[in-house]
Design an enzyme around this catalytic site. Sequence first.
Site, PDB file in Angstrom:
ATOM      1  CB  ILE A 155      -0.957  -0.003   1.202  1.00  0.00           C
ATOM      2  CG1 ILE A 155      -1.933  -1.176   1.098  1.00  0.00           C
ATOM      3  CG2 ILE A 155      -1.724   1.311   1.284  1.00  0.00           C
ATOM      4  CD1 ILE A 155      -2.798  -1.370   2.329  1.00  0.00           C
ATOM      5  CB  SER A 233      -2.539   2.463   8.341  1.00  0.00           C
ATOM      6  OG  SER A 233      -1.906   1.228   8.524  1.00  0.00           O
ATOM      7  NE  ARG A 234      -5.491  -2.378  12.124  1.00  0.00           N
ATOM      8  CZ  ARG A 234      -6.697  -2.931  12.131  1.00  0.00           C
ATOM      9  NH1 ARG A 234      -7.515  -2.726  11.125  1.00  0.00           N
ATOM     10  NH2 ARG A 234      -7.083  -3.675  13.149  1.00  0.00           N
ATOM     11  CD  GLU A 263     -12.212   1.349  12.749  1.00  0.00           C
ATOM     12  OE1 GLU A 263     -12.499   0.394  11.998  1.00  0.00           O
ATOM     13  OE2 GLU A 263     -11.441   2.253  12.418  1.00  0.00           O
ATOM     14  CG  HIS A 295     -12.205   0.834   8.311  1.00  0.00           C
ATOM     15  ND1 HIS A 295     -11.674   0.412   9.516  1.00  0.00           N
ATOM     16  CD2 HIS A 295     -11.461   0.223   7.357  1.00  0.00           C
ATOM     17  CE1 HIS A 295     -10.681  -0.417   9.295  1.00  0.00           C
ATOM     18  NE2 HIS A 295     -10.530  -0.547   7.989  1.00  0.00           N
TER      19      HIS A 295
END
Length: 330
Positions: A155, A233-234, A263, A295
């Site tokens: 990515i 990403s996270r 989330e 997301h």
Amino acid sequence: MKIAVFSTKGYDQKSFAHTNKKFHQQLTYFDFQLNHHTAKMAEGFDAICAFVNDDLSEPVLKILAEQGVKIIAMRCAGFDRVDLEAAKALNLQVVTVPAYSPESIAEHTLGLMLSLNRRIHRAYQRTRDANFSLEGLTGYNFHGRTVGVIGTGKIGIATIRILKGLGMNILAYDPYPNPIAIELGVTYCTLDEIYAQANVITLHCPMSKENYHMLNRKAFAKMRRGMMIINTSRGGLLNSKDAVEALKSGIISALGVDVYENEKDLFFQDKSNDIIQDDVFRRLSSCHNVLFTGHQAFLTEEALGSIAQTTLENLSSFEKGELSGNELIK
């Protein structure tokens, strides 16, 4: 195999139903998350298919194992919510989808960057009210600016290719430098050097104990004023409380996030009629220079098709007693 697919939406069911025509697995879809209370629904299934926010802690894994589940197929790259040690002890295999259309994430990253920089989200709201004033909408050219890319896997590389096309000076950090990034003209450096030199930082690394809250108060203190930060990403990579303070002080001038560390109780559902209890989220989302998406960076036709294909390949390989190469339990 009989497979229970948790946390599904219409787009999941459509892509899996289409792809499953080649695999002929028995898929049962559940629209709720997998957790300690819903794990009992897996009784009678050989496998479960879970998504990024499903709970796969030891108590849940024990229930699954007791009910005869043999394999957990994550239809995502992240697996930080899976207790791998417990899974191994319970003789449960875990497989993931390590890569699915990296370009989908990279393109969403660019979308957040452009929207924030040129205030497209604000302009959209204004023009809907027939307000065509340009005051407060001034951006800057990305061409010639410096961007720091943290994480140079598939990515990260897809993102670098786009940023190079914009004419940006690209710095990168990764414990394992990627030769492809070097060929693309990227300069590897330390995190501190990125913090000091970059105008934009974009995160493309997995979640781990080592990088939890890597962008925190100490990191923000090393950055130049007016930073743009993008996280597709996270959520746990960014300390959201510290980000609020950095926004207030002007260190961060623009924040684009597709993920959020809390989330689980917000994203992938309609909360428009609810009062959001998360005060940090409410403070962030109220800022005009913060852009949230729920997301959705992965949400392209190509990515959904790739996810379904790899997930079903993983499960079919397990059924045949073969390795797919995406196993986490060795």
